[in-house]
Write a protein that holds these residues in place. Structure first.
Motif: not given
Length: 430
Positions: A193-217
């Protein structure tokens, strides 16, 4: 109270400034609720296993069942977290964990009484945790400024360990009132029952895509090559490597969790005592968290981490000698306070030391160490107790962990010399 006294008091109180960041606040609420619920399962599974088998060795095998998939999927999950949107990955892996909890509930209601099924469900649950944990933890430095990372980690650990106090205590009460079968079923139901709360919290997160590669290539991949890149970085960084090593020592040699059901029954009079034992470490962590304002001001983070691990081992050893429940709880609470300090510094060192392009992969290794260590500790404690007895297994493990931490720190002093380098926040999203 004078202004000076008020400032001094606030300097020791827990730093709540990260809660001003809306995104972090939602995630903090979700994590706290889900961890509270999970503590019901964390107590119910070993209690149910011991009720079925009457063997601490079988309880210890739960650690193995959780460890094997953790080793594989922890590393892979960390690599995936560097390639895909971390929010989406967290939603998917959390769904898997929730389905397993429903499976535990179903087998308890049906009265299956199969130790092998418990081991299998524990293994699948570990897969969900192994994938979700790197994503969850690597999100934090993306949603709060760098200078808030220690305080954010402290808030997370304090809140989850508060759940670790209340969850086992309530689970112990439930299983003490009802029969074991009914009690464990109720515990699994609360978790689901309580695990449903974490679904709500995760759903409300903004998109967090990977950051573009740095100079290391280096372009992150979710395959073996991506995992190996993260491991190669790790082995060239003594500070990170040693922080992982001392935690592994502490958990493998000084985690007495698998012995709690047997000790509760033989020494302290019943299942309800198991709730106190399972919650005692968390009690100490919560109390330490409420007075943790000083943590962010410590510059010798590596030394503080090492001292905390030694304190953990000594307190665990002393608790194994206690024959009064209240004394065992107090000593385990002291160990829990030391564990909170070491946990915050381990997490903070990893999150601020590693670049974001590698953070998911290193968090995957971190997950394997932090979650795998206690599972190995369960196996060690349970197996050792079969040959030496519960007390020897408990006490000797704590003393050995403290001694090994000291030896490692003196032999390779990079960790105890470590001080963080001030950085600007990479990408503080609110």
């Amino acid at each position: 109270m004078s202004v000076v006294d008020d400032k001094r008091r606030k300097s020791w109180m827990i730093d709540t400034s990260p809660l001003r960041v809306t995104t972090f606040r939602r995630m903090w609420i979700g994590n706290g609720a889900s961890f509270f619920g999970f503590q019901f399962t964390a107590v119910a599974v070993p209690v149910q296993m011991f009720a079925i088998t009457h063997s601490s060795f079988w309880v210890g095998l739960l650690g193995v069942a959780g460890l094997v998939p953790l080793l594989v999927f922890g590393l892979w999950g960390g690599a995936v977290a560097d390639v895909v949107d971390r929010r989406r990955l967290l939603l998917t892996s959390s769904a898997l964990t929730w389905v397993v909890t429903l499976g535990l509930l179903a087998q308890a209601i049906l009265g299956v009484r199969s130790p092998h099924l418990l081991l299998a469900l524990t293994a699948v649950q570990s897969i969900g945790f192994a994938i979700s944990s790197p994503a969850r933890q690597s999100i934090i430095p993306r949603i709060v400024p760098t200078e808030m990372v220690p305080a954010a980690n402290t808030l997370n650990y304090t809140t989850t360990t508060a759940g670790g106090v209340l969850g086992p205590l309530v689970a112990g009460v439930i299983m003490g009132i009802w029969s074991t079968g009914t009690g464990v079923a109720a515990a699994y139901a609360v978790d689901a029952l309580l695990f449903t709360v974490t679904f709500w919290a995760t759903w409300r997160l903004p998109a967090i895509p990977p950051i573009e590669p740095d100079d290391s290539g280096e372009k992150p991949t979710a395959g073996l090559r991506g995992i190996l890149v993260g491991l190669r970085f790790l082995v060239t960084q003594p500070v990170l490597l040693l922080s992982f090593a001392v935690d592994l020592i502490a958990m493998v040699f000084a985690m007495p969790r698998a012995l709690f059901p047997a000790v509760a029954e033989d020494r302290f009079g019943g299942v309800s005592a198991a709730g106190w034992l399972f919650s005692a470490i968390a009690i100490g962590s919560v109390l330490a968290g409420f007075t943790s304002g000083w943590i962010s001001r410590v510059r010798r983070q590596g030394l503080a981490l090492t001292v905390a691990v030694v304190g953990w081992g000594v307190a665990i050893a002393l608790s194994g000698l206690a024959h009064q429940l209240w004394l065992a709880v107090v000593l385990l609470a002291v160990a829990g306070a030391a564990d909170l300090v070491s946990a915050v510094y381990r997490q903070t060192i990893m999150q601020t030391f590693a670049p974001d392009r590698l953070r998911g992969r290193l968090q995957g290794v971190f997950t394997v160490v932090v979650a795998g260590g206690p599972r190995l500790g369960d196996l060690r404690a349970g197996a050792t107790a079969q040959f030496t007895g519960v007390t020897t297994s408990w006490v000797a493990g704590g003393l050995l962990a403290a001694a090994l931490a000291v030896v490692l720190a003196l032999a390779v002093p990079a960790l105890i010399r470590y001080r963080p380098v001030p950085e600007l926040a990479e990408n503080a999203e609110r």
